[in-house]
Every structure is written in structure tokens, then in C-alpha cells.
Design a protein around this motif. Structure first.
Motif, PDB file in Angstrom:
ATOM      1  N   TYR A  55       0.820  -1.207   0.034  1.00 33.67           N
ATOM      2  CA  TYR A  55       0.013   0.131  -0.135  1.00 33.67           C
ATOM      3  C   TYR A  55       0.929   1.105  -0.082  1.00 33.67           C
ATOM      4  N   PRO A  56       0.207   2.560  -0.455  1.00 35.30           N
ATOM      5  CA  PRO A  56       1.153   3.658  -0.468  1.00 35.30           C
ATOM      6  C   PRO A  56       1.500   3.863   1.162  1.00 35.30           C
ATOM      7  N   THR A  57       3.058   3.992   1.157  1.00 34.16           N
ATOM      8  CA  THR A  57       3.481   4.392   2.584  1.00 34.16           C
ATOM      9  C   THR A  57       4.729   5.451   2.359  1.00 34.16           C
ATOM     10  N   ARG A  58       4.705   6.330   3.340  1.00 34.77           N
ATOM     11  CA  ARG A  58       6.076   7.164   3.356  1.00 34.77           C
ATOM     12  C   ARG A  58       6.895   7.058   4.638  1.00 34.77           C
ATOM     13  N   MET A  59       6.398   5.911   5.390  1.00 28.96           N
ATOM     14  CA  MET A  59       7.074   5.564   6.677  1.00 28.96           C
ATOM     15  C   MET A  59       8.454   5.150   6.385  1.00 28.96           C
ATOM     16  N   PRO A  60       9.432   5.699   7.106  1.00 30.38           N
ATOM     17  CA  PRO A  60      10.923   5.718   6.932  1.00 30.38           C
ATOM     18  C   PRO A  60      11.098   3.950   7.197  1.00 30.38           C
ATOM     19  N   PHE A  61      12.017   3.494   6.168  1.00 32.30           N
ATOM     20  CA  PHE A  61      12.347   2.063   5.981  1.00 32.30           C
ATOM     21  C   PHE A  61      11.176   1.008   5.610  1.00 32.30           C
ATOM     22  N   HIS A  62      10.284   1.469   5.396  1.00 31.16           N
ATOM     23  CA  HIS A  62       9.059   0.618   4.935  1.00 31.16           C
ATOM     24  C   HIS A  62       9.046   0.545   3.567  1.00 31.16           C
ATOM     25  N   HIS A  63       9.686  -0.106   2.792  1.00 30.03           N
ATOM     26  CA  HIS A  63       9.980  -0.068   1.648  1.00 30.03           C
ATOM     27  C   HIS A  63       8.475  -0.588   0.774  1.00 30.03           C
ATOM     28  N   ARG A  64       8.194   0.027  -0.196  1.00 35.48           N
ATOM     29  CA  ARG A  64       7.110  -0.152  -1.067  1.00 35.48           C
ATOM     30  C   ARG A  64       7.418  -1.289  -2.202  1.00 35.48           C
ATOM     31  N   SER A  65       6.417  -2.062  -2.385  1.00 35.71           N
ATOM     32  CA  SER A  65       6.724  -3.181  -3.595  1.00 35.71           C
ATOM     33  C   SER A  65       7.188  -2.223  -4.644  1.00 35.71           C
ATOM     34  N   ALA A  66       8.258  -2.697  -5.318  1.00 36.31           N
ATOM     35  CA  ALA A  66       8.490  -2.113  -6.761  1.00 36.31           C
ATOM     36  C   ALA A  66       7.630  -1.843  -7.864  1.00 36.31           C
ATOM     37  N   ASN A  67       6.465  -3.164  -7.787  1.00 30.85           N
ATOM     38  CA  ASN A  67       5.386  -2.869  -8.633  1.00 30.85           C
ATOM     39  C   ASN A  67       4.171  -2.269  -8.158  1.00 30.85           C
TER      40      ASN A  67
END
Length: 119
Positions: free
Chosen positions: A39-51
């Protein structure tokens, strides 16, 4: 349901909702994050799926499940960590009896060097 990194690019919500309806499911346990966000996130160190792109497969499935009056549980999988998070927060790592980071078999290199075997 467990998402994998490529699911956001090939996600078919209609198929998954149809399966939930046909199986008369009353609950959904769904990958929310941990090593990777679906899901969309801007939390530090919580990587978003590349896709992920602009999509939100987690949010979309939660919305559809709630329309079906289903209970929804978010699954968080903390089995591995990206190197930048491990470096910034070494306290987040599981450690062996010698204090060395424990590397997860499915993510070689994700927590630093493999601990050496005890003598």
C-alpha cells in the motif's frame, strides 16, 4: 492471502473477490507489510513493492472484503529487513547467542553477514 513483490503489477481484484464469494469466506488475512509494503507508505525504512506504482492492492481488497461483511486481519511479516533499515536500527535485528544478526534463509544478505557457526 500473501502478496509477493510482483503481485501489485498483476493483481486481479475481481478474481480474488469472486473466490471469496464462492468460498463463502467470512474473514480475510492479508499481507499488509513488514519487509515490504503493499500500500502507499512514506514510513521510513518501510519499502514499497517495486511494482506498486500508484496502486493500493491492500486497501482495495480490504474495501471489497468489508463490502462482503468480512472480518479483515492485517498480516505483518517481520522475517527480514532491508540493509538500510538494519544499518539505521540494528536493535530491530534478531540475534544469535553470540549477538550476531540472524540471517533469514529466504533473504540472504538482508541483515548483514551470515553468523559464523559456533566452535
Amino acid at each position: 492471502m500473501t502478496f509477493t513483490d510482483d503481485d501489485p503489477g498483476t493483481f486481479d481484484i475481481d478474481f480474488r473477490v469472486d473466490v471469496m464469494c464462492r468460498t463463502r469466506s467470512n474473514a480475510l488475512c492479508l499481507s499488509a507489510g513488514g519487509y515490504m509494503a503493499f500500500y502507499p507508505t512514506r514510513m521510513p525504512f518501510h519499502h514499497r513493492s517495486a511494482n506498486l506504482g500508484d496502486s493500493d492492492p491492500f486497501g482495495a481488497l480490504v474495501a471489497e472484503a468489508r463490502k462482503l461483511d468480512m472480518h479483515v486481519m492485517a498480516r505483518v511479516d517481520p522475517h527480514a529487513i532491508h540493509a538500510d533499515a538494519a544499518e539505521a536500527h540494528p536493535e530491530w535485528l534478531a540475534r544469535d547467542e553470540h549477538g550476531e544478526p540472524i540471517e533469514h534463509d529466504s533473504m540472504p544478505g538482508s541483515t548483514g553477514p551470515t553468523p559464523s557457526a559456533p566452535n
